[in-house]
Scaffold this active site. Structure first.
Site, mmCIF file in Angstrom:
data_model
loop_
_atom_site.group_PDB
_atom_site.id
_atom_site.type_symbol
_atom_site.label_atom_id
_atom_site.label_comp_id
_atom_site.label_asym_id
_atom_site.label_seq_id
_atom_site.Cartn_x
_atom_site.Cartn_y
_atom_site.Cartn_z
ATOM 1 N N TYR A 1 -50.341 -3.310 22.327
ATOM 2 C CA TYR A 1 -50.591 -2.012 21.688
ATOM 3 C C TYR A 1 -50.854 -2.216 20.196
ATOM 4 O O TYR A 1 -51.719 -1.575 19.618
ATOM 5 C CB TYR A 1 -49.394 -1.070 21.908
ATOM 6 C CG TYR A 1 -49.262 -0.643 23.354
ATOM 7 C CD1 TYR A 1 -49.925 0.478 23.833
ATOM 8 C CD2 TYR A 1 -48.478 -1.378 24.241
ATOM 9 C CE1 TYR A 1 -49.812 0.861 25.167
ATOM 10 C CE2 TYR A 1 -48.349 -0.998 25.570
ATOM 11 C CZ TYR A 1 -49.027 0.112 26.020
ATOM 12 O OH TYR A 1 -48.917 0.484 27.342
ATOM 13 N N ASN B 1 -56.178 7.855 28.783
ATOM 14 C CA ASN B 1 -57.480 7.325 29.183
ATOM 15 C C ASN B 1 -57.921 7.963 30.509
ATOM 16 O O ASN B 1 -57.241 7.797 31.519
ATOM 17 C CB ASN B 1 -57.375 5.800 29.333
ATOM 18 C CG ASN B 1 -58.603 5.172 29.940
ATOM 19 O OD1 ASN B 1 -59.706 5.700 29.872
ATOM 20 N ND2 ASN B 1 -58.414 4.018 30.560
ATOM 21 N N CYS C 1 -57.342 0.032 30.569
ATOM 22 C CA CYS C 1 -56.053 0.229 29.913
ATOM 23 C C CYS C 1 -54.939 -0.559 30.606
ATOM 24 O O CYS C 1 -53.893 -0.805 29.999
ATOM 25 C CB CYS C 1 -55.703 1.708 29.837
ATOM 26 S SG CYS C 1 -55.723 2.563 31.414
ATOM 27 N N HIS C 2 -55.186 -1.009 31.846
ATOM 28 C CA HIS C 2 -54.174 -1.819 32.540
ATOM 29 C C HIS C 2 -53.981 -3.174 31.869
ATOM 30 O O HIS C 2 -52.995 -3.850 32.111
ATOM 31 C CB HIS C 2 -54.553 -2.008 34.019
ATOM 32 C CG HIS C 2 -55.863 -2.681 34.243
ATOM 33 N ND1 HIS C 2 -57.071 -1.986 34.238
ATOM 34 C CD2 HIS C 2 -56.177 -3.973 34.474
ATOM 35 C CE1 HIS C 2 -58.053 -2.839 34.457
ATOM 36 N NE2 HIS C 2 -57.545 -4.051 34.596
ATOM 37 N N GLU D 1 -56.996 -9.835 38.492
ATOM 38 C CA GLU D 1 -57.780 -10.460 37.421
ATOM 39 C C GLU D 1 -57.244 -11.829 37.019
ATOM 40 O O GLU D 1 -57.784 -12.467 36.118
ATOM 41 C CB GLU D 1 -57.820 -9.526 36.206
ATOM 42 C CG GLU D 1 -58.567 -8.245 36.497
ATOM 43 C CD GLU D 1 -58.702 -7.333 35.284
ATOM 44 O OE1 GLU D 1 -58.343 -7.733 34.166
ATOM 45 O OE2 GLU D 1 -59.191 -6.193 35.455
#
Length: 164
Positions: A99, A123, A131-132, A158
């Site tokens: 953040y 979002n 945003c993950h 990912e």
């Protein structure tokens, strides 16, 4: 009066709700049970046509064949939120940002981390606007409007986390 188009797209995370503007830009992507999820209104038009490319790219993402979405999007928020949302696009597939790093990218002071978190939580384009990939300064998996279980699944997909 402006028409809003919507459809559902199946995914490993459950049925995704997608909305689009009449000009074809994706305006939201929400998951079942999401906090402040988009709710279909009676005057909206269900039509899968405007979403064919989004559906194709989402399918490619979930099979591991797509690392970066290239879709026209239109997320409407305050100028600060829009800046934060745009900064999310710079967090690469397989990577994360804190953040505080997002705050620095948008020129916000360190004290604005909470406001950045609020903007990220608002979002409207989950998955597409990643945003993950935002984590706590200590590496913790803090907050995700779609639920922490989905955040873990996306980050594992990912390669950021080991497969669950």
């Amino acid at each position: 009066m402006t028409t809003t188009y919507w459809t559902h797209v199946e995914s490993p995370l459950g049925p995704l709700l997608l909305t689009a503007a009449p000009t074809g830009e994706l305006t939201s992507l929400t998951v079942p049970g999401q906090k402040k999820a988009t709710v279909v209104l009676d005057d909206w038009t269900r039509d899968p046509g405007p979403f064919r490319e989004a559906e194709r790219q989402l399918a490619a993402y979930f099979t591991g064949d797509l690392k970066e979405f290239r879709l026209p999007v239109r997320a409407v928020g305050t100028p600060f939120r829009e800046k934060v949302w745009a900064a999310l696009d710079d967090v690469p597939y397989g990577g994360t940002a804190t953040y505080g790093e997002i705050a620095a990218r948008v020129g916000a002071p360190r004290a604005a981390v909470r406001a950045v978190g609020g903007a990220i939580g608002a979002n409207p384009l989950l998955i597409v606007r990643p945003c993950h990939r935002v984590i706590g300064a200590d590496g913790s998996l803090t907050g995700y409007a779609g639920g922490l279980e989905r955040k873990v699944r996306l980050l594992a997909h990912e390669g950021v986390l080991p497969p669950a």
